[in-house]
Motif scaffolding. Structure first.
Motif, PDB file in Angstrom:
ATOM      1  N   GLU A  92       0.842  -1.202   0.000  1.00 17.95           N
ATOM      2  CA  GLU A  92       0.000   0.000   0.000  1.00 17.95           C
ATOM      3  C   GLU A  92       0.878   1.253   0.000  1.00 17.95           C
ATOM      4  O   GLU A  92       0.640   2.205  -0.746  1.00 17.95           O
ATOM      5  N   ALA A  93       1.917   1.233   0.851  1.00 20.44           N
ATOM      6  CA  ALA A  93       2.837   2.383   0.930  1.00 20.44           C
ATOM      7  C   ALA A  93       3.545   2.604  -0.410  1.00 20.44           C
ATOM      8  O   ALA A  93       3.710   3.742  -0.864  1.00 20.44           O
ATOM      9  N   LEU A  94       3.940   1.505  -1.050  1.00 22.69           N
ATOM     10  CA  LEU A  94       4.638   1.607  -2.338  1.00 22.69           C
ATOM     11  C   LEU A  94       3.747   2.195  -3.421  1.00 22.69           C
ATOM     12  O   LEU A  94       4.166   3.073  -4.189  1.00 22.69           O
ATOM     13  N   ALA A  95       2.500   1.690  -3.483  1.00 23.09           N
ATOM     14  CA  ALA A  95       1.570   2.175  -4.503  1.00 23.09           C
ATOM     15  C   ALA A  95       1.277   3.666  -4.286  1.00 23.09           C
ATOM     16  O   ALA A  95       1.230   4.440  -5.247  1.00 23.09           O
ATOM     17  N   ASN A  96       1.136   4.080  -3.034  1.00 26.46           N
ATOM     18  CA  ASN A  96       0.925   5.505  -2.747  1.00 26.46           C
ATOM     19  C   ASN A  96       2.146   6.324  -3.136  1.00 26.46           C
ATOM     20  O   ASN A  96       2.022   7.400  -3.722  1.00 26.46           O
ATOM     21  N   PHE A  97       3.303   5.817  -2.801  1.00 24.39           N
ATOM     22  CA  PHE A  97       4.580   6.485  -3.086  1.00 24.39           C
ATOM     23  C   PHE A  97       4.758   6.671  -4.595  1.00 24.39           C
ATOM     24  O   PHE A  97       5.060   7.754  -5.083  1.00 24.39           O
ATOM     25  N   LYS A  98       4.510   5.613  -5.355  1.00 23.99           N
ATOM     26  CA  LYS A  98       4.725   5.646  -6.803  1.00 23.99           C
ATOM     27  C   LYS A  98       3.487   6.124  -7.570  1.00 23.99           C
ATOM     28  O   LYS A  98       3.499   6.173  -8.794  1.00 23.99           O
ATOM     29  N   LYS A  99       2.419   6.420  -6.830  1.00 27.26           N
ATOM     30  CA  LYS A  99       1.151   6.867  -7.420  1.00 27.26           C
ATOM     31  C   LYS A  99       0.639   5.897  -8.479  1.00 27.26           C
ATOM     32  O   LYS A  99       0.252   6.289  -9.583  1.00 27.26           O
ATOM     33  N   THR A 100       0.699   4.618  -8.166  1.00 27.56           N
ATOM     34  CA  THR A 100       0.128   3.608  -9.058  1.00 27.56           C
ATOM     35  C   THR A 100      -1.050   2.951  -8.338  1.00 27.56           C
ATOM     36  O   THR A 100      -1.211   3.122  -7.125  1.00 27.56           O
ATOM     37  N   GLU A 101      -1.833   2.187  -9.080  1.00 30.46           N
ATOM     38  CA  GLU A 101      -2.985   1.535  -8.459  1.00 30.46           C
ATOM     39  C   GLU A 101      -2.569   0.494  -7.429  1.00 30.46           C
ATOM     40  O   GLU A 101      -3.215   0.305  -6.419  1.00 30.46           O
ATOM     41  N   ALA A 102      -1.468  -0.209  -7.755  1.00 29.75           N
ATOM     42  CA  ALA A 102      -1.100  -1.335  -6.891  1.00 29.75           C
ATOM     43  C   ALA A 102       0.390  -1.628  -6.981  1.00 29.75           C
ATOM     44  O   ALA A 102       1.106  -1.065  -7.813  1.00 29.75           O
ATOM     45  N   ALA A 103       0.842  -2.520  -6.085  1.00 28.60           N
ATOM     46  CA  ALA A 103       2.253  -2.918  -6.060  1.00 28.60           C
ATOM     47  C   ALA A 103       2.348  -4.360  -5.603  1.00 28.60           C
ATOM     48  O   ALA A 103       1.443  -4.867  -4.917  1.00 28.60           O
ATOM     49  N   LEU A 104       3.420  -5.030  -6.013  1.00 37.88           N
ATOM     50  CA  LEU A 104       3.685  -6.384  -5.531  1.00 37.88           C
ATOM     51  C   LEU A 104       5.159  -6.452  -5.156  1.00 37.88           C
ATOM     52  O   LEU A 104       6.013  -5.955  -5.892  1.00 37.88           O
ATOM     53  N   THR A 105       5.447  -7.052  -3.991  1.00 42.44           N
ATOM     54  CA  THR A 105       6.845  -7.126  -3.568  1.00 42.44           C
ATOM     55  C   THR A 105       7.388  -8.549  -3.701  1.00 42.44           C
ATOM     56  O   THR A 105       6.647  -9.524  -3.620  1.00 42.44           O
ATOM     57  N   PHE A 106       8.676  -8.611  -3.917  1.00 43.94           N
ATOM     58  CA  PHE A 106       9.397  -9.858  -4.133  1.00 43.94           C
ATOM     59  C   PHE A 106      10.555  -9.926  -3.135  1.00 43.94           C
ATOM     60  O   PHE A 106      10.871  -8.927  -2.495  1.00 43.94           O
ATOM     61  N   SER A 107      11.205 -11.091  -3.073  1.00 45.01           N
ATOM     62  CA  SER A 107      12.300 -11.219  -2.096  1.00 45.01           C
ATOM     63  C   SER A 107      13.480 -10.323  -2.438  1.00 45.01           C
ATOM     64  O   SER A 107      14.194  -9.868  -1.546  1.00 45.01           O
ATOM     65  N   THR A 108      13.703 -10.069  -3.729  1.00 43.87           N
ATOM     66  CA  THR A 108      14.776  -9.163  -4.167  1.00 43.87           C
ATOM     67  C   THR A 108      14.341  -8.459  -5.453  1.00 43.87           C
ATOM     68  O   THR A 108      13.363  -8.881  -6.091  1.00 43.87           O
ATOM     69  N   GLY A 109      15.094  -7.449  -5.849  1.00 47.81           N
ATOM     70  CA  GLY A 109      14.866  -6.819  -7.143  1.00 47.81           C
ATOM     71  C   GLY A 109      15.132  -7.819  -8.269  1.00 47.81           C
ATOM     72  O   GLY A 109      14.434  -7.830  -9.283  1.00 47.81           O
ATOM     73  N   TYR A 110      16.127  -8.637  -8.061  1.00 42.85           N
ATOM     74  CA  TYR A 110      16.472  -9.664  -9.044  1.00 42.85           C
ATOM     75  C   TYR A 110      15.267 -10.582  -9.285  1.00 42.85           C
ATOM     76  O   TYR A 110      14.888 -10.857 -10.435  1.00 42.85           O
TER      77      TYR A 110
END
Ligand SMILES: *Cc1c(COP(=O)(O)O)cnc(C)c1O
Length: 395
Positions: A92-110
């Motif tokens: 939720e914090a990421l989507a607000n930060f990036k002003k997108t509808e949604a976000a999904l997190t992974f164990s790493t950027g890789y």
């Protein structure tokens, strides 16, 4: 057994001969302006912890609190044993930060790159990548089985040529099995610190009906309003289908993310194999990242960014490097020869300054360099000390 050992020995001897052998250096302190190695204290210009959040009290406190409430481990994949609240708060914090509808997190950027790219393109599609994109994007492109085309670094004419070719292929495809054309680039390049011409890339992707994924690993937390990233700074966020990045650099924690539409996130939740078939990260990492995002957007974040930019520009003007409008925290000192870069890093260590020598395969052969990275925690005196030491060592 012996031939196995011989084979490995042979490869390692080869690497040593080419000055490409790497080894781990144990650090006995937190990451920060100073690090302790072998009982000695080094001034640290090697970290991507650009805002100095990795050991910030607010992040540590958030991690400790999450451990106390949610434990040390996550139990299983989020689709198997339930999805712990800290991940939802983070997304939720990421989507607000990036002003997108949604976000999904992974164990790493890789893992985010691997999961997203392989979910979105397959063997009938074309993926067009900048020559200097990060290894995770190259690996993902290969694993996806898509046809890979590489355009010369930041070269819009070459990108247009590749897209023209891909567009023809796409038009020749049947309506049912439509070929997708997918561009992937970074916003700030990890080893050179330069910026991609995102506005112009977007014009091309629209002209040729391609999709765009932008990796903001080295821009998130640093550029744009409140550190939203370079796409935000250039006002093009809404035209990028897939925004990717890491929680492990300026945001001070660990993990990777994809931001975009709710549809994209629902799709990836169902199709990104590095998300589905992997145990969720520890809840402490998610909680720390949420605290990092909050801090990055605060007035503290604004002053950290100002100090970071001051440090990088002090250094750049002293070495006579062109000051671009996009002042990234990464300054490559290109030495070319691998042995030269290793020797220079060693000499700096002898003077208690830690700067990594970056060699093949991280950069091209013969493009070895010292990669200097600044953080908000460095002082004017630190930058002056680095400059004086470099001046004496590398004439
Ligand atoms: C570091 C980096 C990644 C990988 O992120 P991790 O969270 O470290 O796995 C991806 N892309 C770029 C450009 C990076 O520099």
């Amino acid at each position: 057994m012996n031939s196995f050992a011989d084979e490995l020995k042979h490869h390692l001897a080869d690497l040593r001969e080419q000055d490409l052998f790497r080894e781990l250096r144990r650090v006995d302190s937190a990451q920060g302006r100073h690090i302790e190695i072998g009982g000695k204290i080094f001034l640290n210009f090697s970290s991507n912890d650009y805002l100095g959040l990795a050991s910030h009290p607010a992040l540590k406190e958030a991690a400790i609190h999450a451990i106390e409430k949610f434990g040390a481990g996550a139990g299983a994949s989020r689709l198997i044993c339930g999805s712990l609240a800290p991940f939802h708060e983070l997304e939720e914090a990421l989507a607000n930060f990036k002003k997108t509808e949604a976000a999904l997190t992974f164990s790493t950027g890789y893992a985010a790159a691997l999961g997203a790219i392989c979910a979105l393109v397959g063997k009938d599609d074309v993926i067009v990548i900048d020559k200097l994109v990060h290894a995770c994007i190259v690996d993902a492109a290969k694993l996806s089985g898509a046809k890979i085309r590489v355009f010369a670094h930041n070269d819009l004419d070459d990108l247009a040529d590749k897209l023209k070719w891909a567009d023809k292929l796409s038009k020749a495809g049947s309506e049912k099995q439509k070929v997708k054309n997918f561009i992937v680039t970074e916003s700030i390049f990890s080893m050179d610190g330069d910026a991609a011409p995102l506005r112009e890339i977007i014009k091309l992707k629209e002209k040729y009906g391609a999709w765009l994924m932008v990796d903001e690993a080295h821009a998130t937390g640093i550029f744009g309003q409140k550190g939203r990233g370079l796409a935000d700074a250039l006002g093009v966020s809404e035209q990028i289908e897939i925004q990717m990045g890491t929680l492990g650099k300026a945001l001070g924690a660990s993990g990777g993310y994809i931001c975009g539409s709710r549809l994209l996130i629902n799709f990836l939740t169902n199709r990104a194999r590095s998300f589905i078939f992997s145990t969720a990260p520890v809840p402490a990492a998610a909680a720390a990242a949420t605290a990092g995002i909050k801090l990055a957007q605060s007035t503290t974040g604004d002053s950290l960014r100002a100090q970071l930019k001051r440090n990088a520009s002090l250094f750049k003007s002293a070495i006579g490097s062109p000051q671009s409008v996009i002042a990234s925290a990464i300054v490559p000192l290109i030495l070319g020869d691998e042995a030269k870069a290793v020797a220079a890093a060693k000499k700096l260590r002898a003077q208690n300054i830690f700067v990594p020598a970056i060699r093949y395969p991280t950069v091209a052969r013969g493009a070895a360099r010292l990669r200097v990275t600044f953080t908000a925690t460095h002082t004017d005196e630190d930058v002056a000390q680095l400059l004086a030491t470099l001046k004496n060592l590398i004439q």
